[in-house]
Design an enzyme around this catalytic site. Structure first.
Site, mmCIF file in Angstrom:
data_model
loop_
_atom_site.group_PDB
_atom_site.id
_atom_site.type_symbol
_atom_site.label_atom_id
_atom_site.label_comp_id
_atom_site.label_asym_id
_atom_site.label_seq_id
_atom_site.Cartn_x
_atom_site.Cartn_y
_atom_site.Cartn_z
ATOM 1 N N ASN A 20 0.820 -1.201 0.000
ATOM 2 C CA ASN A 20 0.000 0.000 0.000
ATOM 3 C C ASN A 20 0.860 1.260 0.000
ATOM 4 O O ASN A 20 1.597 1.512 -0.933
ATOM 5 C CB ASN A 20 -0.957 -0.035 1.197
ATOM 6 C CG ASN A 20 -2.141 0.902 1.015
ATOM 7 O OD1 ASN A 20 -2.337 1.453 -0.064
ATOM 8 N ND2 ASN A 20 -2.924 1.081 2.048
ATOM 9 N N GLY A 22 3.466 1.898 1.789
ATOM 10 C CA GLY A 22 4.865 1.682 2.121
ATOM 11 C C GLY A 22 5.785 1.927 0.940
ATOM 12 O O GLY A 22 6.682 2.777 0.986
ATOM 13 N N ASP A 23 5.571 1.208 -0.165
ATOM 14 C CA ASP A 23 6.417 1.354 -1.347
ATOM 15 C C ASP A 23 6.218 2.721 -1.989
ATOM 16 O O ASP A 23 7.194 3.404 -2.338
ATOM 17 C CB ASP A 23 6.085 0.260 -2.359
ATOM 18 C CG ASP A 23 6.088 -1.122 -1.727
ATOM 19 O OD1 ASP A 23 7.144 -1.757 -1.708
ATOM 20 O OD2 ASP A 23 5.021 -1.540 -1.252
ATOM 21 N N TYR A 185 -0.622 -2.740 11.431
ATOM 22 C CA TYR A 185 -1.405 -3.785 10.788
ATOM 23 C C TYR A 185 -2.395 -4.336 11.822
ATOM 24 O O TYR A 185 -2.467 -3.849 12.960
ATOM 25 C CB TYR A 185 -0.484 -4.897 10.286
ATOM 26 C CG TYR A 185 0.569 -4.427 9.311
ATOM 27 C CD1 TYR A 185 0.222 -4.066 8.006
ATOM 28 C CD2 TYR A 185 1.908 -4.330 9.690
ATOM 29 C CE1 TYR A 185 1.178 -3.617 7.108
ATOM 30 C CE2 TYR A 185 2.876 -3.887 8.787
ATOM 31 C CZ TYR A 185 2.502 -3.531 7.506
ATOM 32 O OH TYR A 185 3.453 -3.075 6.624
ATOM 33 N N ALA A 239 -0.724 14.463 3.992
ATOM 34 C CA ALA A 239 0.336 14.380 2.992
ATOM 35 C C ALA A 239 1.679 14.206 3.687
ATOM 36 O O ALA A 239 1.830 14.528 4.875
ATOM 37 C CB ALA A 239 0.349 15.645 2.134
ATOM 38 N N GLN A 240 2.658 13.709 2.953
ATOM 39 C CA GLN A 240 3.962 13.460 3.547
ATOM 40 C C GLN A 240 4.561 14.707 4.180
ATOM 41 O O GLN A 240 5.198 14.636 5.228
ATOM 42 C CB GLN A 240 4.929 12.906 2.498
ATOM 43 C CG GLN A 240 4.842 11.405 2.321
ATOM 44 C CD GLN A 240 5.989 10.858 1.493
ATOM 45 O OE1 GLN A 240 6.679 11.580 0.800
ATOM 46 N NE2 GLN A 240 6.189 9.559 1.557
ATOM 47 N N GLY A 257 5.508 0.140 7.956
ATOM 48 C CA GLY A 257 5.941 0.650 6.661
ATOM 49 C C GLY A 257 7.260 1.392 6.753
ATOM 50 O O GLY A 257 7.579 2.012 7.760
ATOM 51 N N GLU A 258 8.036 1.348 5.688
ATOM 52 C CA GLU A 258 9.394 1.883 5.723
ATOM 53 C C GLU A 258 9.437 3.395 5.920
ATOM 54 O O GLU A 258 10.234 3.908 6.705
ATOM 55 C CB GLU A 258 10.130 1.501 4.436
ATOM 56 C CG GLU A 258 11.592 1.864 4.440
ATOM 57 C CD GLU A 258 12.357 1.265 3.273
ATOM 58 O OE1 GLU A 258 13.088 2.012 2.606
ATOM 59 O OE2 GLU A 258 12.225 0.043 3.025
ATOM 60 N N ASP A 259 8.601 4.138 5.227
ATOM 61 C CA ASP A 259 8.659 5.591 5.342
ATOM 62 C C ASP A 259 8.311 6.047 6.753
ATOM 63 O O ASP A 259 9.019 6.871 7.348
ATOM 64 C CB ASP A 259 7.728 6.250 4.327
ATOM 65 C CG ASP A 259 7.826 7.768 4.367
ATOM 66 O OD1 ASP A 259 8.882 8.306 3.974
ATOM 67 O OD2 ASP A 259 6.863 8.417 4.799
ATOM 68 N N SER A 260 7.221 5.533 7.314
ATOM 69 C CA SER A 260 6.824 5.917 8.672
ATOM 70 C C SER A 260 7.863 5.474 9.698
ATOM 71 O O SER A 260 8.119 6.177 10.687
ATOM 72 C CB SER A 260 5.464 5.295 9.011
ATOM 73 O OG SER A 260 4.475 5.736 8.114
#
Length: 373
Positions: A20, A22-23, A185, A239-240, A257-260
């Site tokens: 979702n 994450g990528d 999750y 938004a980011q 997720g990687e960004d968070s």
């Protein structure tokens, strides 16, 4: 003679969405960072609609050109090709694009941006060349990471100064009335943990970002007649560019997720990472590798590290001998009681990461040599 700044490079980023946001989140963060430094960026993504909530308004609409993943029959002329091609997480660019790269005389840097990991083998694979078996092309593996032997983390210019201002506006409340941010999750032990928060009396607010745990929390709020001591609020998707300000308002960050996960580390708050499950539990190797580094900053005692790690394991349903919801409930009061030490550990960890050059700075330097050679 006045030195001229280097000419902007053209970058094509290819992304297929698996987890979702994450990528997509990582790819948009990378694209926006590159564009903010004057690079010309196109982002090819198979689910462009996911970006609608991420992009915000901090960049001009023309800064990053967003395109749907190319159709199989689409062809590419030499002028269609970028100077730098980024395939995110080994997604493989379209075969027609690769064929066009092999037919041109231009020097094109081809990078496979890998998933973030703290595992020790990452350093030995970072920047390793991989010749293509069918074409006279070479791909380079680029591994983000937490140590000087890796490609670093996404950290746009001015981020730390911005965060320090946000921290001053939201000072920690210590161990009383902790403010919790939750983005996770599905969590089997969630209701039992919520019962503990409710009885513990140390939680001021539990704020829930849009995620699968929302429905679980809503059911818990409706269940039973006991008065809920925990104030639960639902957060809107942001938004980011607004995400750092959101995280700065909390004392504890539960993220996925990687960004968070990375932004929680820049926020300098204790974090519990709900890692994306993988086959054969390979994700647990990544989980342990990270916390082995994160908890080893000379701040925490052996007992404090153990409490933290055991909580993370149970949160990820990763300890076969201790997966009961009651175990999570037992650990939480112990964890909350050592919050000041955990906050100091988070600050020391962030200071260590800041000493490493950021991902985009390192990546730009690396590809500039490939394009010129």
């Amino acid at each position: 003679m006045i030195d001229q700044p280097p000419a902007a490079l053209r970058w094509d980023i290819f992304c297929r969405v698996i987890d979702n946001f994450g990528d997509a989140g990582v790819c948009w963060r990378l694209a926006a960072d590159l564009a903010s430094r004057g690079e010309l960026v196109r982002l090819y993504i198979d689910q462009p609609e996911i970006l609608a909530g991420l992009t915000g308004k901090s960049l001009p609409a023309s800064s990053v050109s967003i395109h749907h993943w190319p159709e199989d029959h689409q062809s590419f002329a030499p002028d269609d090709l970028a100077d730098v091609v980024i395939e995110a997480f080994a997604c493989d660019p379209p075969s027609a694009y690769v064929l066009a790269m092999s037919d041109t005389d231009r020097k094109i840097a081809w990078i496979n941006l890998e998933y973030l990991s703290a595992e020790k083998w990452v350093e030995t694979h970072h920047l390793v060349a991989s010749p293509n078996p069918r074409h006279a092309l070479t791909k380079y593996f680029y591994f983000p990471g937490f140590t000087p032997g890796t490609g670093g983390l996404l950290r746009e210019p001015g981020l730390i100064e911005k965060l320090k201002k946000l921290e001053a506006a939201h000072p920690s409340t210590g161990t009383s009335h902790l403010r919790l941010f939750l983005f996770s999750y599905q969590q089997p032990a969630l209701e039992c943990w919520l019962d503990t928060l409710n009885a513990n009396g140390t939680i001021g607010t539990l704020s829930v970002a849009p995620c699968p745990a929302e429905d679980q929390i809503e059911k818990w709020m409706k269940a039973g007649n006991a008065q809920k001591q925990v104030k639960v609020e639902k957060l809107a998707f942001v938004a980011q560019e607004e995400f750092d300000a959101v995280l700065s308002g909390y004392d504890w960050l539960f993220v996925r997720g990687e960004d968070s996960f990375v932004r929680a580390q820049w926020a300098g708050k204790p974090l519990v990472w709900h890692i994306y499950p993988q086959d054969e539990d390979t994700h647990l190797l990544k989980l342990r590798a990270f916390y082995d580094l994160y908890l080893d900053q000379g701040v925490l005692t052996a007992l404090q590290r153990s409490i933290y790690w055991q909580f993370v394991l149970v949160w990820n349903n990763a300890d076969p001998s201790n997966t009961s919801p009651e175990k999570l409930a037992d650990l939480w009061p112990q964890l909350a009681s050592i919050y000041p030490a955990l906050l100091e550990n988070a600050h020391v960890w962030r200071s260590r990461l800041i000493r490493q050059p950021d991902l985009v700075s390192q990546l730009r330097d690396f590809v500039s040599h490939l394009v010129k050679c």
